[in-house]
Scaffold this active site. Structure first.
Site, PDB file in Angstrom:
ATOM      1  N   GLU A  47       0.545  -1.129   0.329  1.00 20.21           N
ATOM      2  CA  GLU A  47       0.049   0.135   0.142  1.00 20.21           C
ATOM      3  C   GLU A  47       1.302   0.650   0.481  1.00 20.21           C
ATOM      4  O   GLU A  47       1.892   0.901   1.183  1.00 20.21           O
ATOM      5  CB  GLU A  47      -0.923   0.057   1.622  1.00 20.21           C
ATOM      6  CG  GLU A  47      -2.047   0.527   0.936  1.00 20.21           C
ATOM      7  CD  GLU A  47      -2.849   0.930   2.198  1.00 20.21           C
ATOM      8  OE1 GLU A  47      -3.304   1.979   3.106  1.00 20.21           O
ATOM      9  OE2 GLU A  47      -3.499  -0.483   3.174  1.00 20.21           O
ATOM     10  N   ASP A  58      -5.592   9.628   9.866  1.00 17.31           N
ATOM     11  CA  ASP A  58      -4.535   9.397  10.034  1.00 17.31           C
ATOM     12  C   ASP A  58      -4.144   9.922  11.515  1.00 17.31           C
ATOM     13  O   ASP A  58      -4.241  10.694  12.233  1.00 17.31           O
ATOM     14  CB  ASP A  58      -3.251   9.922   9.148  1.00 17.31           C
ATOM     15  CG  ASP A  58      -3.537   8.744   7.785  1.00 17.31           C
ATOM     16  OD1 ASP A  58      -3.655   7.415   8.226  1.00 17.31           O
ATOM     17  OD2 ASP A  58      -3.840   8.992   6.944  1.00 17.31           O
TER      18      ASP A  58
END
Lengths: 252, 394
Positions: A47, A58
């Site tokens: 990824e 995040d």
């Protein structure tokens, strides 16, 4: 069926668990070497993050990686060009926020991703209801749009997501942003709910940070996604060689 | 100007304002947004809820706020200027309208805690105020830079029983405070409501906050009629995210009044931005060539936002409202002008609207026109900063 899903289904059907590590493109100058090290260690797919200024899913580690990458001048087109330069030998899944693709233009993004050999995308702020135009843009380009299921997703919604999912289903192990955690959280329950509605491979992510946690994920699901634990070490100066050794422990 | 279709209505289940709006959030937050949508829709059609909302704003919030005819300013500019005095509402700005609504809704949903973002601190103070009134736990996310620039507001929030968390990520200002509040919300949606401060974010926030703020426009419309003035020629408000503007525009959207939003020149999302997706919404945003969100720069922290509410982007796109940028310099002059000529010290945010009227009277605003200014907040919070700026010049 697109090639990413075929690849992951074949692995699953052969009884292989999939280790899917995450790195932020451009976070260190030799990020490509780290990707190759991860592949050498046995990653089933990688990824690759494209940095965005406002990453709302995040935690601090990946925020720091995004900032470092942006400060180094990373652009989406630069990342795609770099990925196109030399194939990694495993499927590449790009993760970024929707504005990056919206700004580039969805058609153009789809075409650049295709040319870069990218076979899947994860767009955490693009949920099922808003994904129509994007999915239309990638249709016919062999790119799967991966959808997430969260612990908070009610049954009816899991069913809807499972029906529309491509590639694999990303089972978020907990109500949290990306980061390193002590355990695998609610992963078991989330995976069970997905399984009731889909026969796609299911990967566990969000907080998976040790080989033990990854092994637990492999026992309940088809794979594990590991981001912050790896990114944190690379940001602290782990070499590509050390990355390979670190990653090996996550591969069954 | 004649209207062909009604505007500023219910944006429907998907929260669209033309091409803008929607809901672009992590999957984990979708159920909370849906729950809020259903709860608001239900509450807003419940007479008892509306009655309590109006009761609290009357008994606690200081509403209705008056309209003041600005006689000396009008005479010197050659246009008739009326000010809707949101500066006289409790906590010193229109922000109280929204937080009273959202905290009542929090309680109705059975949640016990609110989180909020704040830039200069106005929305944070308002949220802490409304939360204290209902005994809700309150945590406010504030960019670390802003906690230093607005240390007194941090203390106010703490006095009101709120916890203030300095945000150290990104630019350490409002944009990052929103990011952090959203990240935090993911971890606590079960018992916590995110009390967003403006007509922005994922559906239903832009619609819900506009509805709570529309009390400004509906009051003003009635008051202008009572004053015998009727529909003004122009309605002017400052715009950051755009909640005070949405509130006053809502009372005049279907009238013949021209609607003008005044953005900070360094944060002019409509004229300087492009369509994009941030903080859960599709709207006009300041962006770099590669789609990174850029910092807004303004003398007023409340307008220091690189985006604008999606309904404003829509009103601009269809030409129902127009949006102009105002530089810092004339804003300071406007603040001095209103202070010395009318005895009202406006917030730096609101002074943007005053500056536009002062500049355009006799030009874009024909002499003799009637102008309704939304005076969204009082300037007490800004006087130290203004003093420093003026001192720096002499």
């Amino acid at each position: 069926m697109n090639s990413l899903e075929r690849h992951l289904r074949e692995r699953r059907d052969a009884g292989q668990s999939s280790f899917v590590p995450y790195l932020m493109a451009g976070m260190v100058p030799d990020w490509r070497d780290h990707l190759e090290a991860l592949v050498a260690a046995g990653a089933a797919a990688v990824e690759v993050g494209v940095p965005f200024s406002d990453p709302i899913l995040d935690g601090v580690v990946i925020q720091r990686a995004a900032l470092a990458s942006l400060e180094a001048g990373t652009t989406p087109e630069g990342v795609f060009a770099e990925l196109a330069r030399r194939p990694l030998g495993v499927p590449v899944i790009v993760m970024t926020y929707f504005n990056i693709f919206h700004h580039l233009g969805m058609e153009r993004s789809a075409s650049l991703l295709h040319d870069a050999g990218v076979s899947g995308v994860i767009i955490p702020d693009l949920t099922l209801e808003e994904a129509g135009p994007w999915r239309e843009a990638v249709t016919g380009r062999d790119i799967d749009t991966v959808l997430l299921v969260a612990p908070s997703s009610p049954e009816a919604r899991v069913e809807k997501i499972a029906r529309a999912a491509q590639g694999f289903v990303y089972a978020a192990s907990r109500m949290a942003v990306t980061g390193q955690a002590e355990d695998t959280g609610d992963a078991g329950a989330v995976v069970d709910r997905v399984r009731r509605h889909s026969d796609l491979p299911v990967f566990v992510g969000i907080g998976i940070s040790t080989p033990e946690q990854a092994r637990h994920a492999y026992s309940i699901a088809d794979g594990a996604i590991v981001g912050s634990a790896l990114v944190d070490r690379v940001l602290r100066g782990m070499s590509a060689l050390e990355t390979e050794a670190f990653a090996r422990d996550f591969v069954l | 100007m004649t209207q062909t279709a009604p505007v500023m209505r219910d944006p429907g289940e998907d929260g669209r304002f033309g091409d803008f709006g929607g809901r672009f959030v992590p999957e984990a937050l979708i159920p909370a947004c849906e729950e809020l949508h259903d709860a608001f829709r239900d509450a807003w059609t419940d007479d008892a809820f509306r009655e309590e909302f109006h009761h609290v704003l009357r008994e606690f919030g200081g509403r209705p706020t008056p309209i003041t005819y600005l006689a000396r300013l009008s005479e010197s500019l050659g246009v008739r200027v009326y000010a809707k005095r949101e500066d006289l509402a409790h906590t010193g700005s229109h922000k109280i309208n929204n937080v009273v609504g959202q905290t009542l809704l929090t309680r109705r949903m059975g949640k016990t805690r609110v989180i909020a973002e704040t830039g200069a601190g106005q929305h944070g103070v308002a949220t802490a105020t409304a939360a204290a009134r209902l005994g809700l736990d309150c945590t406010v996310y504030m960019g670390e830079l802003d906690t230093q620039r607005q240390a007194l507001n941090v203390f106010r929030m703490e006095l009101l029983g709120a916890k203030v968390v300095p945000v150290t990520s990104g630019s350490r200002t409002l944009k990052d405070a929103v990011n952090e509040a959203m990240r935090e919300w993911v971890t606590c949606v079960d018992d916590t409501h995110y009390c967003l401060g403006s007509v922005m974010g994922p559906h239903p926030f832009p619609w819900m906050v506009r509805e709570f703020q529309s009390i400004i426009g509906h009051e003003a419309s009635r008051q202008m009629a009572e004053l015998g003035v009727g529909t003004p020629d122009v309605v002017v408000a400052c715009v950051g995210g755009g909640s005070n503007a949405a509130g006053i525009f809502a009372g005049f959207a279907d009238s013949t009044a021209e609607l003008v939003g005044v953005e900070a020149a360094g944060g002019a999302a409509i004229s300087g931005g492009q369509p994009g997706v941030l903080h859960g919404m599709k709207s006009m945003l300041l962006q770099s060539e590669s789609g990174q969100i850029e910092e807004a720069e303004s003398i007023s922290a409340g307008l220091d936002y690189p985006g604008i509410g999606p309904e404003h982007a829509h009103l601009a796109a269809i030409g129902r409202a127009r949006y102009v940028g105002m530089a810092d310099e004339p804003v300071i002059e406007a603040l001095q002008l209103l202070s010395s000529s009318e005895g009202i010290i406006p917030a730096l945010e609101s002074a943007h609207a005053v500056a536009w009227i002062a500049r355009e009277a006799g030009r874009e605003i024909p002499s003799g026109s009637t102008v309704l200014l939304n005076l969204s907040g009082r300037g007490d919070k800004d006087v130290a900063q203004v003093r420093d700026i003026l001192k720096g010049r002499s």
